[in-house]
Design a protein around this motif. Structure first.
Motif, PDB file in Angstrom:
ATOM      1  N   VAL A  34      45.200  44.960  27.627  1.00 53.27           N
ATOM      2  CA  VAL A  34      44.888  46.065  28.255  1.00 53.27           C
ATOM      3  C   VAL A  34      45.820  46.058  29.600  1.00 53.27           C
ATOM      4  CG1 VAL A  34      43.198  47.490  29.503  1.00 53.27           C
ATOM      5  CG2 VAL A  34      42.486  46.224  27.376  1.00 53.27           C
ATOM      6  N   LEU A  35      46.317  47.263  29.920  1.00 54.77           N
ATOM      7  CA  LEU A  35      47.356  47.126  31.042  1.00 54.77           C
ATOM      8  C   LEU A  35      46.515  46.992  32.464  1.00 54.77           C
ATOM      9  CD1 LEU A  35      49.715  50.199  30.704  1.00 54.77           C
ATOM     10  CD2 LEU A  35      50.251  47.920  31.176  1.00 54.77           C
ATOM     11  N   ARG A  36      46.855  46.334  33.156  1.00 53.75           N
ATOM     12  CA  ARG A  36      45.802  45.918  34.354  1.00 53.75           C
ATOM     13  C   ARG A  36      46.221  47.135  35.391  1.00 53.75           C
ATOM     14  NH1 ARG A  36      47.716  40.168  36.808  1.00 53.75           N
ATOM     15  NH2 ARG A  36      45.899  40.594  37.963  1.00 53.75           N
ATOM     16  N   LYS A  37      45.048  47.403  36.236  1.00 56.21           N
ATOM     17  CA  LYS A  37      45.066  48.578  37.201  1.00 56.21           C
ATOM     18  C   LYS A  37      46.200  48.243  38.169  1.00 56.21           C
ATOM     19  CE  LYS A  37      40.557  50.561  36.160  1.00 56.21           C
ATOM     20  NZ  LYS A  37      39.534  51.188  36.870  1.00 56.21           N
ATOM     21  N   ASN A  38      46.038  46.828  38.455  1.00 56.63           N
ATOM     22  CA  ASN A  38      47.021  46.541  39.764  1.00 56.63           C
ATOM     23  C   ASN A  38      47.885  45.432  39.254  1.00 56.63           C
ATOM     24  OD1 ASN A  38      45.947  48.133  41.901  1.00 56.63           O
ATOM     25  ND2 ASN A  38      44.017  46.991  41.549  1.00 56.63           N
ATOM     26  N   PRO A  39      49.292  45.711  38.707  1.00 54.06           N
ATOM     27  CA  PRO A  39      49.924  44.635  38.140  1.00 54.06           C
ATOM     28  C   PRO A  39      50.289  43.557  39.143  1.00 54.06           C
ATOM     29  CG  PRO A  39      51.344  46.555  38.680  1.00 54.06           C
ATOM     30  CD  PRO A  39      49.705  46.878  38.831  1.00 54.06           C
ATOM     31  N   ASP A  40      50.753  42.211  38.582  1.00 55.57           N
ATOM     32  CA  ASP A  40      51.011  41.422  39.337  1.00 55.57           C
ATOM     33  C   ASP A  40      52.249  41.424  39.931  1.00 55.57           C
ATOM     34  OD1 ASP A  40      51.446  38.809  40.634  1.00 55.57           O
ATOM     35  OD2 ASP A  40      50.669  37.654  38.945  1.00 55.57           O
ATOM     36  N   THR A  41      52.693  41.507  41.075  1.00 53.67           N
ATOM     37  CA  THR A  41      54.071  41.759  41.378  1.00 53.67           C
ATOM     38  C   THR A  41      54.714  40.250  41.918  1.00 53.67           C
ATOM     39  OG1 THR A  41      53.524  42.367  43.672  1.00 53.67           O
ATOM     40  CG2 THR A  41      53.589  43.976  42.019  1.00 53.67           C
ATOM     41  N   VAL A  42      53.831  39.329  41.777  1.00 54.04           N
ATOM     42  CA  VAL A  42      54.601  37.949  42.450  1.00 54.04           C
ATOM     43  C   VAL A  42      55.858  37.640  41.394  1.00 54.04           C
ATOM     44  CG1 VAL A  42      54.262  35.737  42.704  1.00 54.04           C
ATOM     45  CG2 VAL A  42      52.262  37.191  43.100  1.00 54.04           C
ATOM     46  N   GLY A  43      57.040  37.256  42.048  1.00 54.09           N
ATOM     47  CA  GLY A  43      58.054  36.925  41.304  1.00 54.09           C
ATOM     48  C   GLY A  43      58.870  38.136  40.690  1.00 54.09           C
ATOM     49  N   ARG A  44      58.529  39.432  40.902  1.00 55.75           N
ATOM     50  CA  ARG A  44      59.183  40.476  40.357  1.00 55.75           C
ATOM     51  C   ARG A  44      60.153  41.091  41.247  1.00 55.75           C
ATOM     52  NH1 ARG A  44      56.693  45.253  37.868  1.00 55.75           N
ATOM     53  NH2 ARG A  44      58.455  44.916  36.488  1.00 55.75           N
ATOM     54  N   SER A  45      61.150  41.742  40.666  1.00 53.80           N
ATOM     55  CA  SER A  45      62.414  42.100  41.431  1.00 53.80           C
ATOM     56  C   SER A  45      61.735  43.371  42.292  1.00 53.80           C
ATOM     57  CB  SER A  45      63.582  42.661  40.435  1.00 53.80           C
ATOM     58  OG  SER A  45      63.149  43.632  39.731  1.00 53.80           O
TER      59      SER A  45
END
Length: 220
Positions: A34-45
């Motif tokens: 299931v897609l998370r409502k608040n995606p984990d942005t750690v380490g993302r561009s």
């Protein structure tokens, strides 16, 4: 009336940057992503975060690419004997958290969730048997020209599917998710991409990668 799968917190088995993964509430051979409502942005561009903020539909792009790749491979290999090295996908189901992707569950002989390559490397080490299984899957990914844009040790698991023999399975990270889909342009470009992905996987797992044979070995 649409049936809704109720996913329990106790059945949450993994969390990725984009999706939470649950045991299917009624089928022990399947998982629900299931897609998370608040995606984990750690380490993302910063570009990735910008696109998600201003173009929310880009979050579903990974799912579309995943299904597109699965369909491409399956429709090109329609024999009953065909054994795909990535997990089977079974469509979508409504959950209390939104639309979920129903996928195949890989397990141990006792029915527990199969261990990832990352877990084996970190806690147990990889046995010669598991190394052979990893190399077999690696060979088939090349043979089938499968696009695998996120080849990480977390996405390769060692276990059984629906009571079958033990194998190594790519459970996530397939599909050409890059902004410029270079890997989908030709077989040679995808092979270059796979070469790079496996080389980086070897570096992160402290395995040895032979670029000529395209096989792993234990580091000396």
């Amino acid at each position: 009336m649409t049936q809704v799968l109720i996913l329990e917190e106790v059945d949450l088995v993994a969390r990725g940057m984009q999706r939470d993964i649950y045991l299917h509430p009624t089928d022990t051979t399947k998982l629900v992503k299931v897609l998370r409502k608040n995606p984990d942005t750690v380490g993302r561009s910063g570009f990735g975060n910008f696109m998600e903020k201003h173009f929310p539909m880009t979050r579903a792009r990974h799912i579309r690419k995943e299904y597109t790749e699965y369909l491409r491979v399956m429709l090109s290999n329609r024999e009953a004997s065909f054994h795909i090295p990535i997990t089977h996908m079974f469509g979508f189901a409504h959950t209390q958290f939104g639309l979920g992707c129903v996928t195949e569950r890989v397990t141990t002989r006792s029915g527990a969730l199969a261990k990832t390559l990352e877990t084996l490397i970190r806690h147990e080490g990889i046995t010669p048997r598991n190394l052979d299984l990893l190399n077999d899957t690696t060979k088939r990914l090349y043979q089938l020209d499968i696009r695998a844009s996120d080849l990480t040790a977390k996405n390769l698991v060692f276990g059984r599917r629906n009571g079958g023999p033990k194998e190594c399975v790519l459970v996530d990270g397939f599909g050409d998710i890059h902004a410029v889909p270079v890997r989908s342009m030709a077989g040679w470009s995808n092979r270059i991409g796979l070469d790079d992905s496996f080389k980086r996987l070897a570096q992160r797992t402290h395995l040895s990668w032979n670029g000529k044979t395209r096989q792993f070995a234990k580091a000396a």
